[in-house]
Design an enzyme around this catalytic site. Structure first.
Site, PDB file in Angstrom:
ATOM      1  N   ASP A  51      12.667  22.867   2.544  1.00  0.00           N
ATOM      2  CA  ASP A  51      13.994  23.298   2.980  1.00  0.00           C
ATOM      3  C   ASP A  51      14.970  23.258   1.805  1.00  0.00           C
ATOM      4  OD1 ASP A  51      15.875  23.782   5.406  1.00  0.00           O
ATOM      5  OD2 ASP A  51      16.866  22.245   4.191  1.00  0.00           O
TER       6      ASP A  51
ATOM      7  N   TYR B 120      21.916  23.718  -3.650  1.00  0.00           N
ATOM      8  CA  TYR B 120      21.203  22.514  -4.110  1.00  0.00           C
ATOM      9  C   TYR B 120      20.887  22.624  -5.610  1.00  0.00           C
ATOM     10  CZ  TYR B 120      20.408  21.723   0.933  1.00  0.00           C
ATOM     11  OH  TYR B 120      20.568  21.558   2.293  1.00  0.00           O
TER      12      TYR B 120
ATOM     13  N   LYS C 119      18.989  29.014   2.157  1.00  0.00           N
ATOM     14  CA  LYS C 119      20.226  29.220   2.932  1.00  0.00           C
ATOM     15  C   LYS C 119      21.219  30.088   2.171  1.00  0.00           C
ATOM     16  CE  LYS C 119      19.506  24.616   4.796  1.00  0.00           C
ATOM     17  NZ  LYS C 119      18.999  23.798   3.692  1.00  0.00           N
TER      18      LYS C 119
ATOM     19  N   HIS D 118      24.226  28.873   6.080  1.00  0.00           N
ATOM     20  CA  HIS D 118      24.358  27.429   5.858  1.00  0.00           C
ATOM     21  C   HIS D 118      25.479  26.790   6.705  1.00  0.00           C
ATOM     22  CE1 HIS D 118      23.470  24.361   2.431  1.00  0.00           C
ATOM     23  NE2 HIS D 118      23.696  23.747   3.563  1.00  0.00           N
TER      24      HIS D 118
ATOM     25  N   SER E 276      22.974  27.337  10.721  1.00  0.00           N
ATOM     26  CA  SER E 276      23.098  25.888  10.565  1.00  0.00           C
ATOM     27  C   SER E 276      24.549  25.485  10.812  1.00  0.00           C
ATOM     28  CB  SER E 276      22.671  25.489   9.144  1.00  0.00           C
ATOM     29  OG  SER E 276      22.789  24.099   8.973  1.00  0.00           O
TER      30      SER E 276
ATOM     31  N   LEU F 116      22.231   6.901   5.690  1.00  0.00           N
ATOM     32  CA  LEU F 116      21.547   6.601   4.416  1.00  0.00           C
ATOM     33  C   LEU F 116      21.810   7.644   3.330  1.00  0.00           C
ATOM     34  CD1 LEU F 116      19.739   4.491   3.179  1.00  0.00           C
ATOM     35  CD2 LEU F 116      17.748   5.817   3.920  1.00  0.00           C
ATOM     36  N   SER F 117      21.657   8.907   3.683  1.00  0.00           N
ATOM     37  CA  SER F 117      21.799   9.981   2.698  1.00  0.00           C
ATOM     38  C   SER F 117      23.226  10.054   2.151  1.00  0.00           C
ATOM     39  CB  SER F 117      21.419  11.307   3.363  1.00  0.00           C
ATOM     40  OG  SER F 117      21.607  12.385   2.510  1.00  0.00           O
ATOM     41  N   PHE F 118      24.181   9.541   2.907  1.00  0.00           N
ATOM     42  CA  PHE F 118      25.586   9.706   2.536  1.00  0.00           C
ATOM     43  C   PHE F 118      26.167   8.466   1.864  1.00  0.00           C
ATOM     44  CE2 PHE F 118      24.374  12.535   5.878  1.00  0.00           C
ATOM     45  CZ  PHE F 118      24.776  13.763   5.357  1.00  0.00           C
TER      46      PHE F 118
ATOM     47  N   SER G 163      12.529  12.629   0.235  1.00  0.00           N
ATOM     48  CA  SER G 163      12.276  11.368  -0.462  1.00  0.00           C
ATOM     49  C   SER G 163      11.826  11.640  -1.889  1.00  0.00           C
ATOM     50  CB  SER G 163      11.215  10.536   0.258  1.00  0.00           C
ATOM     51  OG  SER G 163      11.031   9.340  -0.483  1.00  0.00           O
TER      52      SER G 163
ATOM     53  N   THR H 292       5.244   7.242  -1.910  1.00  0.00           N
ATOM     54  CA  THR H 292       4.764   6.519  -0.728  1.00  0.00           C
ATOM     55  C   THR H 292       5.577   6.919   0.498  1.00  0.00           C
ATOM     56  OG1 THR H 292       4.310   4.674  -2.181  1.00  0.00           O
ATOM     57  CG2 THR H 292       4.239   4.205   0.176  1.00  0.00           C
ATOM     58  N   ARG H 293       6.911   6.960   0.327  1.00  0.00           N
ATOM     59  CA  ARG H 293       7.770   7.319   1.463  1.00  0.00           C
ATOM     60  C   ARG H 293       7.550   8.783   1.848  1.00  0.00           C
ATOM     61  NH1 ARG H 293      11.276   3.611  -1.234  1.00  0.00           N
ATOM     62  NH2 ARG H 293      12.474   5.179  -2.381  1.00  0.00           N
TER      63      ARG H 293
HETATM   64  N1  LIG Z   1      22.052  22.451   6.715  1.00  0.00           N
HETATM   65  C1  LIG Z   1      22.789  21.528   6.164  1.00  0.00           C
HETATM   66  O1  LIG Z   1      24.025  21.592   6.122  1.00  0.00           O
HETATM   67  C2  LIG Z   1      22.114  20.308   5.576  1.00  0.00           C
HETATM   68  C3  LIG Z   1      22.880  19.169   5.264  1.00  0.00           C
HETATM   69  C4  LIG Z   1      22.224  18.046   4.766  1.00  0.00           C
HETATM   70  C5  LIG Z   1      20.854  18.062   4.566  1.00  0.00           C
HETATM   71  N2  LIG Z   1      20.143  19.200   4.847  1.00  0.00           N
HETATM   72  C6  LIG Z   1      18.681  19.256   4.630  1.00  0.00           C
HETATM   73  O2  LIG Z   1      18.071  18.133   5.245  1.00  0.00           O
HETATM   74  C7  LIG Z   1      17.311  17.404   4.303  1.00  0.00           C
HETATM   75  C8  LIG Z   1      17.270  15.930   4.692  1.00  0.00           C
HETATM   76  O3  LIG Z   1      18.540  15.381   4.833  1.00  0.00           O
HETATM   77  P1  LIG Z   1      19.177  14.382   3.779  1.00  0.00           P
HETATM   78  O4  LIG Z   1      18.689  14.736   2.409  1.00  0.00           O
HETATM   79  O5  LIG Z   1      20.621  14.324   4.054  1.00  0.00           O
HETATM   80  O6  LIG Z   1      18.664  12.996   4.126  1.00  0.00           O
HETATM   81  P2  LIG Z   1      17.496  12.165   4.796  1.00  0.00           P
HETATM   82  O7  LIG Z   1      16.199  12.812   4.633  1.00  0.00           O
HETATM   83  O8  LIG Z   1      17.973  11.777   6.138  1.00  0.00           O
HETATM   84  O9  LIG Z   1      17.574  10.839   3.929  1.00  0.00           O
HETATM   85  C9  LIG Z   1      17.308  10.788   2.574  1.00  0.00           C
HETATM   86  C10 LIG Z   1      17.491   9.331   2.159  1.00  0.00           C
HETATM   87  O10 LIG Z   1      16.524   8.525   2.833  1.00  0.00           O
HETATM   88  C11 LIG Z   1      15.678   7.842   1.895  1.00  0.00           C
HETATM   89  N3  LIG Z   1      14.332   7.847   2.481  1.00  0.00           N
HETATM   90  C12 LIG Z   1      13.536   8.922   2.694  1.00  0.00           C
HETATM   91  N4  LIG Z   1      12.393   8.557   3.297  1.00  0.00           N
HETATM   92  C13 LIG Z   1      12.451   7.216   3.482  1.00  0.00           C
HETATM   93  C14 LIG Z   1      11.566   6.272   4.073  1.00  0.00           C
HETATM   94  N5  LIG Z   1      10.408   6.629   4.593  1.00  0.00           N
HETATM   95  N6  LIG Z   1      11.953   4.966   4.066  1.00  0.00           N
HETATM   96  C15 LIG Z   1      13.142   4.596   3.539  1.00  0.00           C
HETATM   97  N7  LIG Z   1      14.017   5.458   2.979  1.00  0.00           N
HETATM   98  C16 LIG Z   1      13.687   6.764   2.951  1.00  0.00           C
HETATM   99  C17 LIG Z   1      15.812   8.653   0.624  1.00  0.00           C
HETATM  100  O11 LIG Z   1      15.626   7.833  -0.484  1.00  0.00           O
HETATM  101  P3  LIG Z   1      14.392   8.072  -1.513  1.00  0.00           P
HETATM  102  O12 LIG Z   1      14.505   9.481  -1.996  1.00  0.00           O
HETATM  103  O13 LIG Z   1      14.622   7.060  -2.562  1.00  0.00           O
HETATM  104  O14 LIG Z   1      13.143   7.828  -0.709  1.00  0.00           O
HETATM  105  C18 LIG Z   1      17.269   9.128   0.700  1.00  0.00           C
HETATM  106  O15 LIG Z   1      18.144   8.093   0.287  1.00  0.00           O
HETATM  107  C19 LIG Z   1      18.008  17.734   2.976  1.00  0.00           C
HETATM  108  O16 LIG Z   1      17.227  17.408   1.849  1.00  0.00           O
HETATM  109  C20 LIG Z   1      18.287  19.197   3.158  1.00  0.00           C
HETATM  110  O17 LIG Z   1      17.121  19.966   2.911  1.00  0.00           O
HETATM  111  C21 LIG Z   1      20.739  20.311   5.363  1.00  0.00           C
END
Ligand SMILES: NC(=O)c1ccc[n+]([C@@H]2O[C@H](COP(=O)([O-])OP(=O)(O)OC[C@H]3O[C@@H](n4cnc5c(N)ncnc54)[C@H](OP(=O)(O)O)[C@@H]3O)[C@@H](O)[C@H]2O)c1
Length: 319
Positions: free
Chosen positions: A45, A50, A79, A112, A166, A220-222, A272, A276-277
């Site tokens: 995705d 990005y 997007k 997006h 989205s 977490l992500s934020f 991630s 491993t994660r």
């Molecule tokens: N459409 C939109 O507006 C929009 C907005 C936001 C995101 N997205 C999409 O959604 C995807 C995911 O969302 P996101 O990036 O916000 O966050 P997320 O996947 O919810 O979280 C990422 C965070 O979680 C940690 N993490 C991942 N797997 C883990 C596990 N098994 N155990 C512990 N920690 C873990 C990562 O750290 P590490 O990397 O150190 O593991 C990182 O800090 C994005 O990459 C993007 O493609 C879309």
């Protein structure tokens, strides 16, 4: 392990678990995409803002060259950024993104955000952002209908197999469905136990639009973006409801959160940087939570949204 798929209203199969590319650093991105494909990921995705589509393409090309996958085994998502909503800008930017990735079609191309910003020439500023070249946020004039009509022509030209949206509300979706010649195949939204968006999910699924969750781990992500409301919110990974289920099923809290979504037919795209994660996040469809356990997680809802432009100090009200 390879993820099960869901059948989209376009007839194509979309993996239920994919890999999110936001905040994947340019210097490690190609290797990460390559490793993720080796680990079994098939859906990636991405998005032009990005800023890593060239590197994503390099990782994909390496995996294809080594015979690990064929292009048709992959489900590549990107997007349309807000500054390309004008009807005549949609196809050129889609073609640029395809060229950056080194592919000739997207499996899914998504609007997006439901907000048009003033056009900024990619030669002036790329990757794009909320601000124009002068650093100012300026709204554009395109309606969602104008943008969607241009998105439909991407399908006609086989530049995108499926198209989606989205960050849309039920009202916007309802309006779009009145004029859509090609219905949106997916709706991607922020979705985690602190923001369940139950009525939006129900409405989209009822209309045959597959829902994809982003930011499945909530704050977490934020936290890494230093967003105040994320820093002030208890981590879902430490929440007793989640940790007790993780213990019961001998899984990690991350896997419980992802299973809570996938078991309700909501696709997930965790990101991630850790091998491993990354592998762990793919193994989230081979155990089942009880219905009451799914409900106990949904009951954590607080309507708490993190990915809101207002939280980034931008004066744009979407939600
Ligand atoms: N459409 C939109 O507006 C929009 C907005 C936001 C995101 N997205 C999409 O959604 C995807 C995911 O969302 P996101 O990036 O916000 O966050 P997320 O996947 O919810 O979280 C990422 C965070 O979680 C940690 N993490 C991942 N797997 C883990 C596990 N098994 N155990 C512990 N920690 C873990 C990562 O750290 P590490 O990397 O150190 O593991 C990182 O800090 C994005 O990459 C993007 O493609 C879309």
């Amino acid at each position: 392990m390879v993820s099960p798929t869901v059948t989209l209203n376009s007839g194509f199969e979309m993996p239920l678990v994919g890999f999110g590319l936001w905040k994947v650093n340019n210097d490690t991105c190609a290797d990460q995409v390559y490793s993720a494909i080796k680990a079994g990921y098939r859906l990636f995705d991405g998005a032009c803002d990005y800023g890593n589509e060239v590197e994503v393409g390099q990782g994909v090309a390496r995996a294809i060259k080594e015979g690990i996958v064929k292009r048709e085994d992959l489900f590549l998502v990107s997007k349309l950024w807000n500054s390309f909503h004008d009807g005549e800008q949609v196809e050129p930017i889609c073609r640029k993104q395809l060229a950056d990735l080194g592919i000739d079609y997207f499996d899914l191309y998504i609007v997006h955000f439901p907000v048009s910003l003033e056009y900024v020439d990619p030669k002036v500023r790329y990757p794009p952002s909320w601000q124009n070249a002068e650093g100012v946020v300026k709204l554009g004039k395109a309606t969602i209908q104008e943008t969607w009509t241009a998105m439909e022509s991407l399908v006609d030209q086989k530049l995108a197999r499926s198209i989606g949206v989205s960050n849309f509300s039920p009202q916007l979706l309802m309006d779009l469905l009145r004029y859509a010649r090609v219905r949106p195949a997916t709706l991607q939204i922020e979705h985690h136990p602190y923001l369940t968006q139950k009525s939006l999910v129900n409405y989209a699924q009822k209309e045959g639009i597959a829902v994809t969750a982003y930011s499945s781990f909530g704050p977490l992500s934020f936290v890494e973006l230093e967003l105040k409301n994320a820093q002030d919110t208890p981590k879902l990974f430490d929440h007793a409801t989640i940790t007790s289920l993780a213990t019961k099923y001998n899984r990690t809290p991350a896997q419980v959160l992802l299973r809570w979504a996938t078991q309700r037919n909501i696709a997930v795209i965790p990101k991630s940087n850790d091998p491993t994660r990354l592998a762990q996040n793919l193994q989230v469809t081979d155990f089942d939570l009880a219905a009451s356990e799914l409900e106990s997680i949904s009951a954590l809802n607080q309507g708490l949204r993190f990915n809101d432009p207002l939280n980034y100090g931008l004066d744009i009200t979407i939600f």
